[in-house]
Design an enzyme around this catalytic site. Structure first.
Site, mmCIF file in Angstrom:
data_model
loop_
_atom_site.group_PDB
_atom_site.id
_atom_site.type_symbol
_atom_site.label_atom_id
_atom_site.label_comp_id
_atom_site.label_asym_id
_atom_site.label_seq_id
_atom_site.Cartn_x
_atom_site.Cartn_y
_atom_site.Cartn_z
ATOM 1 N N PHE A 145 33.655 42.348 37.198
ATOM 2 C CA PHE A 145 34.462 43.541 37.470
ATOM 3 C C PHE A 145 35.781 43.408 36.723
ATOM 4 O O PHE A 145 36.481 42.396 36.870
ATOM 5 C CB PHE A 145 34.731 43.709 38.970
ATOM 6 C CG PHE A 145 35.540 44.941 39.289
ATOM 7 C CD1 PHE A 145 34.932 46.182 39.372
ATOM 8 C CD2 PHE A 145 36.902 44.856 39.497
ATOM 9 C CE1 PHE A 145 35.672 47.328 39.646
ATOM 10 C CE2 PHE A 145 37.663 45.990 39.772
ATOM 11 C CZ PHE A 145 37.043 47.225 39.854
ATOM 12 N N ASP A 232 39.783 37.092 32.207
ATOM 13 C CA ASP A 232 40.359 38.048 33.144
ATOM 14 C C ASP A 232 40.850 37.285 34.374
ATOM 15 O O ASP A 232 40.062 36.876 35.218
ATOM 16 C CB ASP A 232 39.291 39.081 33.518
ATOM 17 C CG ASP A 232 39.755 40.085 34.566
ATOM 18 O OD1 ASP A 232 40.845 39.894 35.147
ATOM 19 O OD2 ASP A 232 39.013 41.060 34.818
ATOM 20 N N LYS A 261 48.295 41.681 39.808
ATOM 21 C CA LYS A 261 48.289 41.364 41.235
ATOM 22 C C LYS A 261 49.418 40.434 41.656
ATOM 23 O O LYS A 261 50.543 40.878 41.866
ATOM 24 C CB LYS A 261 46.920 40.826 41.635
ATOM 25 C CG LYS A 261 45.806 41.885 41.550
ATOM 26 C CD LYS A 261 44.516 41.401 42.138
ATOM 27 C CE LYS A 261 43.405 42.438 42.041
ATOM 28 N NZ LYS A 261 43.595 43.603 42.909
#
Length: 404
Positions: A145, A232, A261
């Protein structure tokens, strides 16, 4: 803003959301009014133990005092400017990030999916400029994802499922291979492949850490073929997995890494870091952002990074991740516990539904999330203690027993 200062009720707030907002979330049925450290509090001061951390964001705790102070100080000086003048927070954060993780250059964005978009664009431009017009193909992992913008969504290896459904053809130039299968990744590459892009731990894919053989093998294969390794770290970065960046657990270094984040400590910021050679693919006009590198967000991020490093929250993530996982393994109906640091997944047997566990935990004031039919995922703040772990385990146990 407090509810008592608005003259409204909780139901008034819910009604306004239902009337005016485009909803794509399953709302938790409570009003989050304040937050501190490990807890969210409703309008009555009732605490919810937060093992979601704003989706792996509040790593140094909610409303960390040093992050809040940095935001307040910066707001008094300058809130926003475009990226033509120099700003102090941006320069200091750039230096801190690059020197801490051993990368050469950084480009700031607003979020994780934008960081992944920038990483994809940089890799493709680098390949086309160096090798020719067809050198743009990227191999990513099945069940990975990478975000919800079109490039990141296309890189997400879940064709026909989840976030890709209903949007028509994806952006071409991507192929997918099974995660942790080095030979399959090699076979998926063609003469036009410029990069391999992976998460070091698949979060949305069920909390599956990469094996040492897989990650080291990808780095060696990319070096052999003159390709780029893109990592990622939007969810895994900044101490979540027991190292500052998860790739450090494997003793490798990417050509480009994305992050977001936890970087901002609650303020919206993302970034990519790249080697000096690869970063040259971005020149004047080839990429841009209005809010990326925002002075307030950079000030918050600098304070957050310093907190994570000064308090060795990577070390605490490793210690508490091992402790928490060992406790979870003792629970009934648990098939497997998977973790790297404090990115923790619990897979149940077929008799227990993960979404039901999430809802039962919510009733008991523990915030977690669920993945698929039988998995729950937890990404608590990295200030976690054994007492917090024990309390969460007890609530999860009660929830399982209520369902069983």
């Amino acid at each position: 803003m407090k509810l008592k200062d608005t003259g409204l009720t909780v139901q008034d707030i819910k009604d306004k959301v239902n009337k005016y907002m485009i909803e794509t979330y399953e709302r938790f049925d409570f009003l989050a009014e304040t937050a501190k450290d490990m807890y969210l509090y409703d309008e009555n001061g009732e605490g919810y133990l937060d093992f979601y951390a704003g989706i792996a964001v509040n790593s140094a705790g909610s409303c960390n005092e040093k992050v809040v102070a940095a935001v307040k100080d910066q707001v008094d000086d300058i809130m926003h400017t475009f990226n033509y003048p120099y700003t102090i927070p941006q320069a200091l954060l750039a230096e801190k990030v690059c020197t801490t993780i051993g990368m050469d250059k950084i480009f700031f964005q607003n979020s994780g999916t934008e960081a992944n978009e920038a990483m994809i664009k940089m890799a493709r431009k680098y390949g086309i400029e160096k090798y020719g017009p067809n050198k743009y193909h990227i191999v990513t992992a099945k069940m990975g994802f990478h975000g919800r913008t079109f490039g990141a969504m296309s890189a997400t290896g879940q064709p026909g499922n989840g976030c890709q459904v209903g949007f028509g053809p994806m952006t071409y130039g991507f192929s997918y291979a099974p995660y942790n299968d080095l030979e399959a990744f090699k076979n998926a590459c063609t003469e036009n492949t410029i990069a391999i892009m992976v998460e070091p731990v698949q979060g949305e894919g069920g909390v599956h850490p990469a094996t040492m053989e897989f990650m080291k093998g990808l780095r060696e294969f990319c070096d052999e073929k003159g390709m780029l390794l893109l990592i990622d770290e939007v969810q895994t970065g900044w101490c979540r997995t027991g190292a500052v960046m998860s790739y450090m657990n494997y003793g490798i270094k990417p050509d480009i890494v994305s992050m977001a984040k936890a970087l901002g400590g609650g303020m919206p910021i993302g970034a990519i870091c790249a080697t000096e050679e690869v970063a040259k693919a971005f020149s004047a006009g080839s990429h841009g952002t209005t809010f990326g590198g925002h002075p307030v967000c950079c000030a918050a991020a600098l304070a957050e990074v310093n907190e994570l490093l000064d308090r060795d929250l990577a070390g605490n993530a490793k210690k508490m991740g091992d402790y928490f996982s060992a406790k979870l393994e003792t629970l009934p109906h648990v098939k497997e516990v998977r973790h790297q640091g404090l990115l923790v997944g619990v897979e149940f047997d077929d008799t227990i539904n993960g979404v039901d566990v999430k809802h039962e935990c919510l009733h008991r004031h523990l915030l977690i999330t669920a993945i698929g039919a039988h998995i729950i995922r937890m990404v608590p703040p990295l200030i976690l203690t054994e007492e917090d772990c024990d309390k969460a385990v007890e609530i999860i146990k009660e929830s399982i027993e209520a369902l069983a």
